[in-house]
Design an enzyme around this catalytic site. Structure first.
Site, PDB file in Angstrom:
ATOM      1  N   GLY A  15       0.690  -1.150   0.096  1.00 33.30           N
ATOM      2  CA  GLY A  15       0.243  -0.035   0.008  1.00 33.30           C
ATOM      3  C   GLY A  15       1.073   1.247   0.241  1.00 33.30           C
ATOM      4  N   SER A  16       0.278   2.337  -0.446  1.00 31.83           N
ATOM      5  CA  SER A  16       0.954   3.659  -0.335  1.00 31.83           C
ATOM      6  C   SER A  16       0.213   4.909   0.916  1.00 31.83           C
ATOM      7  CB  SER A  16       1.198   4.566  -1.394  1.00 31.83           C
ATOM      8  OG  SER A  16       1.735   3.627  -2.523  1.00 31.83           O
ATOM      9  N   PHE A  19       2.679  10.067   3.113  1.00 28.10           N
ATOM     10  CA  PHE A  19       4.031   9.986   2.767  1.00 28.10           C
ATOM     11  C   PHE A  19       5.153   9.237   2.162  1.00 28.10           C
ATOM     12  CE2 PHE A  19       2.267  12.945   5.791  1.00 28.10           C
ATOM     13  CZ  PHE A  19       3.015  14.667   5.505  1.00 28.10           C
ATOM     14  N   VAL A  22       4.441   1.619   1.875  1.00 29.94           N
ATOM     15  CA  VAL A  22       4.395   0.356   2.599  1.00 29.94           C
ATOM     16  C   VAL A  22       4.716  -0.972   2.192  1.00 29.94           C
ATOM     17  CG1 VAL A  22       2.457  -1.012   5.030  1.00 29.94           C
ATOM     18  CG2 VAL A  22       1.942   1.856   3.829  1.00 29.94           C
ATOM     19  N   LYS A  36       6.380   1.623   7.091  1.00 35.00           N
ATOM     20  CA  LYS A  36       6.102   2.271   6.721  1.00 35.00           C
ATOM     21  C   LYS A  36       7.617   3.168   5.856  1.00 35.00           C
ATOM     22  CE  LYS A  36       3.527   6.343   5.758  1.00 35.00           C
ATOM     23  NZ  LYS A  36       2.343   7.437   6.607  1.00 35.00           N
ATOM     24  N   ASP A 135      -5.255  12.332   9.038  1.00 33.81           N
ATOM     25  CA  ASP A 135      -5.503  12.016   8.117  1.00 33.81           C
ATOM     26  C   ASP A 135      -6.460  10.770   7.854  1.00 33.81           C
ATOM     27  OD1 ASP A 135      -4.847  10.878   6.050  1.00 33.81           O
ATOM     28  OD2 ASP A 135      -3.218  10.224   6.124  1.00 33.81           O
TER      29      ASP A 135
END
Length: 343
Positions: A15-16, A19, A22, A36, A135
């Protein structure tokens, strides 16, 4: 939480985040984990990277105080040997995030209420410790091996960093009105972002994408009045989410406890499974020994039609339950669908 570079075996990209990327990994102490990795950008000077890195590391010290069953724990963090990246080693949540269910389509009322209730417990713990998540979005709600929702990827973004990264990271759709007006965030901004997240989960990506991106209109004020609702969403859900999206923070839900109180009584029946496929929207649920189905065709602003019927689970005949009796305008179709879907 320790501050060091562990003996990590970095695996597949999973995943992303806002910043960084992952990855799945294996840690010598915690076994299977998620890592991360935040790296210096190509266009970022060493001085800017050092400043950002110091801010990340400083804020990350607060993660140790965020232990809660509905918060993803961070085990340790540290810099890479070359100083060009920072690594956060976290619990690997086997169920992934809610990003994939959101992209697949609208989630059931029961699913959203369960996830929302659990996220609120985690968010309340953060706020009680003076922390702000900053977030909240579907991709940062993780499901653990027991099916429990946990908040992740929090506490790593200052208001200053938000200015520089929000638009490019796609987070700007969840930035509250006060950020666009005054450039600041608060615990009430988290409540706004959670309201946006709940709206997205209830409607799915395809429906969400039909409206102008929130980041294009939030600064104009009155964003909550522009929301386009699927007809099966009950009024109590709409009122609760609208209360979380008030421009005036004095009139927005004041804290997590207020949101929890509103959430506790939200109805989940009838619990429709909904699918948005281009200009067609379909609903389905089982009632006793029959499957009720509804189909809505949105051909143009003045050319809508819908029909509802039931089919037996086993043998038997279909039964017509309702419909538009031909082409009708969009508002007529929506009113009729609301009356049928929310008895």
């Amino acid at each position: 939480m320790n501050n060091h570079v562990a003996n990590l075996q970095i695996g597949d990209h999973i995943g992303s985040g806002q910043f960084g990327d992952v990855h799945a990994a294996v840690d010598q102490v915690h076994g299977n984990v998620a890592v991360k990795i935040i790296s210096q950008k190509e266009d970022q000077t060493d001085a800017d990277w050092d400043a950002a890195k110091a801010e990340f590391l400083r804020e990350a010290q607060y993660l140790a105080a965020a232990e809660h069953p509905n918060v993803v724990p961070v085990y340790h963090l540290g810099e890479s040997p070359d100083g060009k990246s920072i690594r956060y080693c976290m619990k690997l949540c086997a169920g992934g995030s809610l990003q994939a269910p959101y992209e697949a389509g609208p989630m059931r009322l029961s699913q959203v209420r369960k996830a929302g209730t659990e996220v609120l417990l985690g968010l309340g713990a953060l706020h009680a410790r003076g922390m702000i998540h900053r977030d909240i979005k579907p991709g940062n709600i993780l499901i653990d091996e027991n099916g429990v929702a946990r908040l992740g990827d929090f506490g790593l973004v200052t208001d200053e960093l938000l200015h520089g990264y929000a638009v490019g990271a796609g987070y700007s759709d969840h930035l509250a009105f006060e950020f666009w007006e005054h450039g600041v965030t608060s615990a009430k901004s988290d409540i706004w972002a959670l309201g946006m997240t709940l709206y997205r989960l209830l409607h799915g990506e395809a429906w969400y994408a039909e409206s102008r991106p929130p980041r294009m209109v939030i600064a104009d004020g009155g964003f909550r009045d522009t929301l386009k609702w699927l007809p099966h969403i009950p009024q109590r859900w709409r009122r609760a989410i609208r209360a979380m999206l008030h421009d005036d923070t004095d009139h927005r839900c004041q804290n997590v406890a207020q949101v929890q109180a509103a959430f506790a009584g939200l109805p989940v029946e009838p619990d429709w499974q909904c699918e948005v496929d281009g200009q067609q929207v379909r609903w389905r649920r089982q009632q006793g020994g029959r499957i009720i189905q509804v189909e809505w065709n949105r051909n143009s602003a003045r050319r809508h039609d819908w029909r509802a019927w039931s089919e037996p689970v086993g043998t038997g005949r279909p039964r017509t339950l309702g419909g538009s009796n031909g082409q009708v305008g969009s508002q007529v179709a929506i009113r009729e669908l609301e009356a049928f879907l929310r008895p």
